[in-house]
Write a protein that holds these residues in place. Sequence first.
Motif, PDB file in Angstrom:
ATOM      1  N   GLU A  31       9.096  22.709  20.361  1.00  0.00           N
ATOM      2  CA  GLU A  31       7.872  23.522  20.309  1.00  0.00           C
ATOM      3  C   GLU A  31       7.543  24.179  21.652  1.00  0.00           C
ATOM      4  O   GLU A  31       7.308  25.368  21.724  1.00  0.00           O
ATOM      5  N   CYS A  32       7.520  23.350  22.715  1.00  0.00           N
ATOM      6  CA  CYS A  32       7.061  23.882  24.005  1.00  0.00           C
ATOM      7  C   CYS A  32       8.120  23.817  25.102  1.00  0.00           C
ATOM      8  O   CYS A  32       7.912  24.363  26.186  1.00  0.00           O
ATOM      9  N   GLY A  33       9.230  23.136  24.861  1.00  0.00           N
ATOM     10  CA  GLY A  33      10.262  22.998  25.888  1.00  0.00           C
ATOM     11  C   GLY A  33       9.999  21.868  26.858  1.00  0.00           C
ATOM     12  O   GLY A  33      10.710  21.713  27.846  1.00  0.00           O
ATOM     13  N   GLY A  34       8.977  21.061  26.592  1.00  0.00           N
ATOM     14  CA  GLY A  34       8.636  19.930  27.463  1.00  0.00           C
ATOM     15  C   GLY A  34       9.588  18.762  27.253  1.00  0.00           C
ATOM     16  O   GLY A  34      10.565  18.842  26.519  1.00  0.00           O
ATOM     17  N   THR A  35       9.284  17.661  27.911  1.00  0.00           N
ATOM     18  CA  THR A  35      10.140  16.478  27.833  1.00  0.00           C
ATOM     19  C   THR A  35       9.728  15.605  26.653  1.00  0.00           C
ATOM     20  O   THR A  35       8.542  15.419  26.371  1.00  0.00           O
ATOM     21  N   LEU A  36      10.735  15.056  25.990  1.00  0.00           N
ATOM     22  CA  LEU A  36      10.505  14.195  24.828  1.00  0.00           C
ATOM     23  C   LEU A  36      10.632  12.745  25.202  1.00  0.00           C
ATOM     24  O   LEU A  36      11.326  12.380  26.150  1.00  0.00           O
ATOM     25  N   ARG A  37       9.970  11.917  24.443  1.00  0.00           N
ATOM     26  CA  ARG A  37      10.163  10.470  24.537  1.00  0.00           C
ATOM     27  C   ARG A  37      10.450   9.956  23.135  1.00  0.00           C
ATOM     28  O   ARG A  37       9.931  10.473  22.150  1.00  0.00           O
ATOM     29  N   LYS A  38      11.327   8.962  23.070  1.00  0.00           N
ATOM     30  CA  LYS A  38      11.680   8.380  21.776  1.00  0.00           C
ATOM     31  C   LYS A  38      10.634   7.330  21.417  1.00  0.00           C
ATOM     32  O   LYS A  38      10.281   6.484  22.243  1.00  0.00           O
ATOM     33  N   LYS A  39      10.125   7.418  20.209  1.00  0.00           N
ATOM     34  CA  LYS A  39       9.151   6.436  19.730  1.00  0.00           C
ATOM     35  C   LYS A  39       9.916   5.333  19.008  1.00  0.00           C
ATOM     36  O   LYS A  39      10.871   5.601  18.290  1.00  0.00           O
TER      37      LYS A  39
END
Length: 87
Positions: A31-39
């Motif tokens: 969506e925004c190109g930010g960093t993801l974290r795995k839930k």
Amino acid sequence: MPTYAYACKDCNHAFETVQSFSDASLTVCPECGGTLRKKFNSVGVVFKGGGFYRTDSRSGSSSVPASSGSSEKSAGSSDKAPAAAAS
């Protein structure tokens, strides 16, 4: 293949994706190109059948509590002794 849940640290966009165990984790938010974290979710384990503890730890179908197992052994051994003497 397992389903993994991700959430963006920047825009809080959350989504799930199906990935192989050998696939690398996603790092960029779509969506925004930010960093993801795995839930991490709880594992869905289902024990089916009459019981896990009672049927797997003993060799009989009686439902005597484990605390009286010693009296059950002594009663079982006296039942077998006369049958052995008779034959």
